[in-house]
Design a protein around this motif. Sequence first.
Motif, mmCIF file in Angstrom:
data_model
loop_
_atom_site.group_PDB
_atom_site.id
_atom_site.type_symbol
_atom_site.label_atom_id
_atom_site.label_comp_id
_atom_site.label_asym_id
_atom_site.label_seq_id
_atom_site.Cartn_x
_atom_site.Cartn_y
_atom_site.Cartn_z
ATOM 1 N N SER A 86 -8.803 2.266 -3.587
ATOM 2 C CA SER A 86 -8.782 2.314 -2.124
ATOM 3 C C SER A 86 -7.630 3.210 -1.686
ATOM 4 O O SER A 86 -6.739 3.515 -2.497
ATOM 5 C CB SER A 86 -8.588 0.910 -1.519
ATOM 6 N N GLY A 87 -7.642 3.561 -0.413
ATOM 7 C CA GLY A 87 -6.517 4.318 0.129
ATOM 8 C C GLY A 87 -5.251 3.481 0.117
ATOM 9 O O GLY A 87 -4.154 3.983 -0.140
ATOM 10 N N GLN A 88 -5.407 2.183 0.393
ATOM 11 C CA GLN A 88 -4.251 1.284 0.383
ATOM 12 C C GLN A 88 -3.584 1.271 -0.988
ATOM 13 O O GLN A 88 -2.362 1.259 -1.092
ATOM 14 C CB GLN A 88 -4.678 -0.137 0.752
ATOM 15 N N TYR A 112 -1.012 5.103 9.822
ATOM 16 C CA TYR A 112 -2.136 4.153 9.810
ATOM 17 C C TYR A 112 -1.647 2.697 9.834
ATOM 18 O O TYR A 112 -0.697 2.352 9.114
ATOM 19 C CB TYR A 112 -2.968 4.451 8.558
ATOM 20 N N GLU A 156 2.170 11.038 7.756
ATOM 21 C CA GLU A 156 0.744 11.391 7.755
ATOM 22 C C GLU A 156 0.523 12.726 8.453
ATOM 23 O O GLU A 156 0.956 12.901 9.605
ATOM 24 C CB GLU A 156 -0.045 10.328 8.545
ATOM 25 N N ASN A 160 -3.464 8.553 11.931
ATOM 26 C CA ASN A 160 -4.571 7.686 12.323
ATOM 27 C C ASN A 160 -3.979 6.466 12.999
ATOM 28 O O ASN A 160 -3.290 5.698 12.343
ATOM 29 C CB ASN A 160 -5.361 7.273 11.073
ATOM 30 N N ASP A 185 0.345 11.506 3.545
ATOM 31 C CA ASP A 185 -1.022 10.995 3.606
ATOM 32 C C ASP A 185 -1.847 12.034 4.364
ATOM 33 O O ASP A 185 -1.664 12.236 5.561
ATOM 34 C CB ASP A 185 -1.024 9.633 4.326
ATOM 35 N N SER A 207 -6.973 8.397 1.651
ATOM 36 C CA SER A 207 -8.030 7.410 1.587
ATOM 37 C C SER A 207 -9.284 8.257 1.451
ATOM 38 O O SER A 207 -9.674 8.951 2.395
ATOM 39 C CB SER A 207 -8.085 6.581 2.866
ATOM 40 N N THR A 209 -12.112 7.190 1.279
ATOM 41 C CA THR A 209 -13.150 6.458 2.019
ATOM 42 C C THR A 209 -13.572 7.237 3.264
ATOM 43 O O THR A 209 -14.669 7.043 3.778
ATOM 44 C CB THR A 209 -12.560 5.095 2.475
ATOM 45 N N LYS A 210 -12.703 8.090 3.752
ATOM 46 C CA LYS A 210 -12.928 8.774 5.028
ATOM 47 C C LYS A 210 -13.666 10.101 4.807
ATOM 48 O O LYS A 210 -14.685 10.110 4.179
ATOM 49 C CB LYS A 210 -11.590 8.943 5.744
HETATM 50 C C1 LIG Z 1 -8.129 4.262 6.068
HETATM 51 C C2 LIG Z 1 -6.815 4.848 5.807
HETATM 52 C C3 LIG Z 1 -5.999 4.353 4.779
HETATM 53 C C4 LIG Z 1 -6.394 3.197 3.930
HETATM 54 O O1 LIG Z 1 -7.490 3.519 3.144
HETATM 55 P P1 LIG Z 1 -8.569 2.475 2.603
HETATM 56 O O2 LIG Z 1 -9.479 3.337 1.797
HETATM 57 O O3 LIG Z 1 -9.209 1.820 3.782
HETATM 58 O O4 LIG Z 1 -7.819 1.488 1.756
HETATM 59 C C5 LIG Z 1 -4.786 4.977 4.564
HETATM 60 N N1 LIG Z 1 -4.392 6.007 5.323
HETATM 61 C C6 LIG Z 1 -5.145 6.502 6.316
HETATM 62 C C7 LIG Z 1 -4.660 7.659 7.121
HETATM 63 C C8 LIG Z 1 -6.386 5.949 6.595
HETATM 64 O O5 LIG Z 1 -7.128 6.440 7.590
#
Ligand SMILES: *Cc1c(COP(=O)(O)O)cnc(C)c1O
Length: 428
Positions: A86-88, A112, A156, A160, A185, A207, A209-210
Amino acid sequence: MKECKADAKIETKCLHAGYTPKNGEPRVVPIVQSTTYCFDSTEHIAQLFDMPTEFMYSRFANPTCDAVEKKIAALEGGAGAMLTSSGQAASLLSILNLCSAGDSFISASTIYGGTVNLFSVTLKKLGIECIWVDADASEEELANAFKPNTKAVFGETLANPALTVFNIEKFARLAHQNGVPLIVDNTFATPILCRPIEFGADVVIHSTTKYMDGHAVQGGGVIVDAGKFDWAASGKFPEFTEPDESYHGVVYTRDFGPMAYIIKARMQLMRDFGCYPAAHSAFLLNLGLETLPVRMKQYCENALKVAQMLEKSDKVASVNYPALPGNPYHEAAKKYLPDGTSGVISFSIKGGREAAVRFMDSLELASNVVHVADIRTCVLHPASATHRQLTDEQLAAAGIDAGMIRLSVGLENVDDIMADVTQALEKV
Ligand SMILES: *Cc1c(COP(=O)(O)O)cnc(C)c1O
C-alpha cells in the motif's frame, strides 16, 4: 529484444522498461504465482540468507514485482525501487529505514491525511517524532526546525487534497545542508508530470493505488531510491555504514553502493514486516503504467476545463487548481509541473459543509467514493472522510476547510463531466 535504453523517452519506458523477454519468452510480464524457488543445494540457500541475491521467498521479492520495480525506478530516474502492499506501507518504510526510536524527522504539514495520522500518532508511539513545518516558511525558519536527531525531510509534490506545490529544491537544499535525505511523495504528480529526483529528492514514494494503477483495481505503493545520497559523508546513518548483525555483517554502503537505501529497506524492513504485494497486483499495476502518459495528459486537459468552469460559477466560493493562473502555486506549478497539475481539483461551495454534501449527493455521473485519481470521475468530502481524524487545527494546517470538495476529474468526455457538475451545482 534489446533492453529499453536508459535515455529512452518516458512513454517508451512506460511500455518497455523493466522487462526484456528473451527468445521464446512471453511478450507480456508474466505473473509468477509461486511463493518459493528451487535450489540444488543447502549451501546455495545458506548463501542466500547471508546475501539475498536471487528470488527465494515471496515475502520480499517476486519476478513479476521485480519487473515493475525496475520500470518505476526507470520512470523516476532512480537506482532501484521496492513495491509495497500500500502507499501507507511505502510511507512507513521510507521513514523506518532512516529513523529509530529517539530520532525525529521533518514533514511539510500539507500532506495526505493518512500520512499525517501515521506520522503524528503511530510513529510517535514508536518513539519517532515528526516535526511539522509550514512548507512555505522562509528558508531561515525552516533551518531552525532541524535538531541533532533529525534524520529525514518529507513532503508531497502535489499535496492531497490541499494541492499545494512542494518547493522540492528548497527542501532538498535544507535537507542536504543538514546531512539528511529528502523523501518526496509523488503520488498525484506521477513521474509523467514531475520527477522529484531531478530537483534533488533522494527518495520518492507513491501510492500506486492512484494514477499509476488508475483503474481502481489494486492497492499498492512503491519506494524509489535515487541512489545519490552519501550516507557515509553524512555521518548520521551508522546502520548504513556499519555491519548489520542480522545479515552476518553486511555493510550496506560498502556492499551495495548507490542501492544501499533500497536494499537495506528490503533486507531489513520487508523481511521483518512482510508488506509485499502479490504478483497479480504488480501485474495489474503494470497495465496501468503502460498507459500512464496518455492518461495523465488527458486528466490534466479535462481538469483544467472543469476548473475554469468552476471558477466562473456563482455557487463556488473558491477553486484550487495550480494550473489556473492566479493560483498561489501557479508559478511553482510552472516549474515543477509544466505539463499540468493532474486531474484533481479542490473547491469550496458557498454554504459550507451542508452545501458541499448536497452537491455531492446530487451528482449523477461522478461517483462518491473513498478514492481519487481514478479513470472515472469521483468526488470526496475530505473533512468527513480521509481527514476525519484530524482536529480543526490540523485540518487548517493541511489546507482544508469543512466545505471543501475534492473532485478527481476522470477520462469521460469532458462535456459530460461538466454537465454533471453543472446540474449538481444548480441543486445547491
Ligand atoms: C492515497 C495516498 C497515500 C496512501 O496510499 P494507500 O495506497 O491508500 O495506502 C499516500 N500518499 C498520498 C499522496 C495518497 O494520495
